[in-house]
Design a protein around this motif. Sequence first.
Motif, PDB file in Angstrom:
ATOM      1  N   ILE A   1       0.829  -1.205   0.000  1.00 35.20           N
ATOM      2  CA  ILE A   1       0.000   0.000   0.000  1.00 35.20           C
ATOM      3  C   ILE A   1       0.862   1.253   0.000  1.00 35.20           C
ATOM      4  N   ASP A   2       1.954   1.230   0.751  1.00 44.13           N
ATOM      5  CA  ASP A   2       2.818   2.409   0.827  1.00 44.13           C
ATOM      6  C   ASP A   2       3.923   2.401  -0.219  1.00 44.13           C
ATOM      7  N   ARG A   3       4.214   1.247  -0.801  1.00 41.80           N
ATOM      8  CA  ARG A   3       5.260   1.162  -1.828  1.00 41.80           C
ATOM      9  C   ARG A   3       4.686   1.386  -3.221  1.00 41.80           C
ATOM     10  N   ASP A   4       3.543   0.757  -3.507  1.00 37.91           N
ATOM     11  CA  ASP A   4       2.977   0.793  -4.859  1.00 37.91           C
ATOM     12  C   ASP A   4       1.991   1.949  -4.990  1.00 37.91           C
ATOM     13  N   THR A   5       2.546   3.139  -5.073  1.00 38.79           N
ATOM     14  CA  THR A   5       1.722   4.358  -5.123  1.00 38.79           C
ATOM     15  C   THR A   5       1.901   5.126  -6.432  1.00 38.79           C
ATOM     16  N   PHE A   6       2.439   4.499  -7.445  1.00 34.63           N
ATOM     17  CA  PHE A   6       2.790   5.214  -8.674  1.00 34.63           C
ATOM     18  C   PHE A   6       1.547   5.499  -9.528  1.00 34.63           C
ATOM     19  N   PRO A   7       1.672   6.401 -10.522  1.00 38.53           N
ATOM     20  CA  PRO A   7       0.512   6.760 -11.346  1.00 38.53           C
ATOM     21  C   PRO A   7      -0.032   5.567 -12.117  1.00 38.53           C
ATOM     22  N   PRO A   8      -1.312   5.610 -12.462  1.00 34.73           N
ATOM     23  CA  PRO A   8      -1.908   4.530 -13.266  1.00 34.73           C
ATOM     24  C   PRO A   8      -1.285   4.469 -14.652  1.00 34.73           C
ATOM     25  N   GLN A   9      -1.359   3.290 -15.266  1.00 33.23           N
ATOM     26  CA  GLN A   9      -0.976   3.148 -16.668  1.00 33.23           C
ATOM     27  C   GLN A   9      -2.092   3.626 -17.591  1.00 33.23           C
ATOM     28  N   SER A  10      -3.324   3.504 -17.114  1.00 34.89           N
ATOM     29  CA  SER A  10      -4.476   3.925 -17.917  1.00 34.89           C
ATOM     30  C   SER A  10      -5.645   4.165 -16.981  1.00 34.89           C
ATOM     31  N   ILE A  11      -6.622   4.909 -17.467  1.00 33.92           N
ATOM     32  CA  ILE A  11      -7.845   5.158 -16.714  1.00 33.92           C
ATOM     33  C   ILE A  11      -9.032   4.956 -17.649  1.00 33.92           C
ATOM     34  N   TRP A  12      -9.997   4.187 -17.163  1.00 35.10           N
ATOM     35  CA  TRP A  12     -11.220   3.915 -17.916  1.00 35.10           C
ATOM     36  C   TRP A  12     -12.304   4.868 -17.446  1.00 35.10           C
ATOM     37  N   LEU A  13     -13.102   5.372 -18.393  1.00 32.10           N
ATOM     38  CA  LEU A  13     -14.068   6.415 -18.065  1.00 32.10           C
ATOM     39  C   LEU A  13     -15.428   6.165 -18.692  1.00 32.10           C
ATOM     40  N   ARG A  14     -16.469   6.577 -17.962  1.00 34.57           N
ATOM     41  CA  ARG A  14     -17.826   6.715 -18.503  1.00 34.57           C
ATOM     42  C   ARG A  14     -18.290   8.126 -18.187  1.00 34.57           C
ATOM     43  N   GLY A  15     -18.688   8.852 -19.205  1.00 37.76           N
ATOM     44  CA  GLY A  15     -19.166  10.209 -18.993  1.00 37.76           C
ATOM     45  C   GLY A  15     -18.711  11.135 -20.097  1.00 37.76           C
ATOM     46  N   PRO A  16     -19.370  12.290 -20.215  1.00 37.95           N
ATOM     47  CA  PRO A  16     -19.140  13.175 -21.364  1.00 37.95           C
ATOM     48  C   PRO A  16     -18.007  14.183 -21.203  1.00 37.95           C
ATOM     49  N   HIS A  17     -17.344  14.224 -20.050  1.00 35.54           N
ATOM     50  CA  HIS A  17     -16.385  15.296 -19.787  1.00 35.54           C
ATOM     51  C   HIS A  17     -14.937  14.821 -19.897  1.00 35.54           C
ATOM     52  N   ALA A  18     -14.044  15.773 -20.123  1.00 37.41           N
ATOM     53  CA  ALA A  18     -12.605  15.501 -20.142  1.00 37.41           C
ATOM     54  C   ALA A  18     -12.087  15.512 -18.704  1.00 37.41           C
ATOM     55  N   LEU A  19     -11.462  14.421 -18.287  1.00 38.61           N
ATOM     56  CA  LEU A  19     -11.033  14.290 -16.900  1.00 38.61           C
ATOM     57  C   LEU A  19     -10.066  15.391 -16.486  1.00 38.61           C
ATOM     58  N   GLY A  20      -9.099  15.702 -17.345  1.00 43.77           N
ATOM     59  CA  GLY A  20      -8.122  16.717 -16.992  1.00 43.77           C
ATOM     60  C   GLY A  20      -8.755  18.072 -16.700  1.00 43.77           C
ATOM     61  N   GLU A  21      -9.798  18.401 -17.431  1.00 44.98           N
ATOM     62  CA  GLU A  21     -10.463  19.693 -17.244  1.00 44.98           C
ATOM     63  C   GLU A  21     -11.262  19.731 -15.949  1.00 44.98           C
ATOM     64  N   VAL A  22     -12.088  18.704 -15.712  1.00 47.15           N
ATOM     65  CA  VAL A  22     -12.973  18.749 -14.545  1.00 47.15           C
ATOM     66  C   VAL A  22     -12.194  18.527 -13.242  1.00 47.15           C
ATOM     67  N   ALA A  23     -11.062  17.808 -13.314  1.00 48.12           N
ATOM     68  CA  ALA A  23     -10.287  17.563 -12.098  1.00 48.12           C
ATOM     69  C   ALA A  23      -9.376  18.729 -11.748  1.00 48.12           C
ATOM     70  N   GLY A  24      -9.145  19.625 -12.688  1.00 49.78           N
ATOM     71  CA  GLY A  24      -8.246  20.743 -12.426  1.00 49.78           C
ATOM     72  C   GLY A  24      -8.754  21.700 -11.371  1.00 49.78           C
ATOM     73  N   ARG A  25     -10.049  21.709 -11.166  1.00 53.22           N
ATOM     74  CA  ARG A  25     -10.674  22.597 -10.175  1.00 53.22           C
ATOM     75  C   ARG A  25     -11.624  21.739  -9.345  1.00 53.22           C
TER      76      ARG A  25
END
Length: 410
Positions: free
Chosen positions: A124-148
């Motif tokens: 849990i504390d060692r394997d904290t690296f970024p995902p290789q991919s992210i799967w999504l359902r929904g009409p929005h761009a993740l980078g935009e909505v997560a920025g705020r």
Amino acid sequence: MTRPEPTPTDPEPGAPDGVDTLTVRDARIVLGCLVEPGSAALHRLVSAHGPVEALDRLASGLESGPLAEAAALRLQGRPAAELAGRLWERAARLGVRVITPESAEWPAQLADLRHISRDTSSTIDRDTFPPQSIWLRGPHALGEVAGRSVALVGARANTVYGAHAAAELGYGLADRGWTVLSGGAYGIDAVAHRAALAASGLTVAVLACGVDRPYPLSNSALFEQIAEEGLLISEWPPGTAPFKMRFLVRNRVIAALARGTVLVEAGARSGARQTLRRARELGRAAMAVPGPITSEMSVGCHEELRRGPDEPVRLVASVDHILEEVGGIGDLAPVPRGAEQPLDALDPVERQLVDAVPRRGTAHATEIAAAAGVSLRDALARLPSLALRGHLREQSGAYSRPRPARRPTP
């Protein structure tokens, strides 16, 4: 099935020179299927060789050790291209899309996860690296909505107080244009999502299972509404079951995506506290809502608020408090003030004189000055003015308190 071709509105600029972007994307999604998210060993392998060669090395047996063995068990001797094709086919059938670090809408802040890994035997504390991919359902761009965005997390078995706090904060944040992030679970998570939707705002549910496998099942209608109006996201491919450990792995993504995390209500052993810990480790704003000292479900919040300056957690009780922590320069919460009282406008000497006037009967200036501890000159200079302004009554050189206003009879 034919894989979707990239379009001008969906560029993938980060592929290595000479490598097809679709090949890189396929390699990423297969790696994310073969290895549990956050793997430090996989991150080192991909950093050294790139995603395409890293997958080839795992699939061909060039790599050895626990990582290669775990990947081989899931690959089961199948060509990696076959697994990629099956993933694309299932995604198309379900209306699911996938992004990778090379995608235009990939949230750049996820890269911070590289900095919180610890050299320990605890996965849990060692394997904290970024995902290789992210799967999504929904009409929005993740980078935009997560920025705020702000994460609201907390207990599954919430109290009425916790639900009220989550609803107030979720609605208020969404109403002011902020995305509400949470994990889609029972309790505080679900209340926060529903409040954001009620405000016609954006909300993102970060799941610990496939985006096609709603968990808990009782929140299925909520997940469908989020998929229509917000985003459902997961590091795990469609069809993945919600194992207990995956909820703890998922928490790091919630903390990394948001500008800050608010622990709304949590018991001493609540898993939501781990999300707040990740926020602190990532340098994000870590916040907690205080609760009744008699409530077992607020013990976790109070323990977090008692942390020292090296692990700061800010007390928040309103949307203004939260925005002061995560917003821009000048987003300061107003200082709460009680209703103004008639004596607020008096200077200190005038207040002393008013306090020295007996509540029953009258007193002369000499008596009032002695009782107040001020000079007779100050008393003689101020008492007439206090009477004119209605703070005292004057009659034949003596002063008394004004009669209290009568309450209207019902």
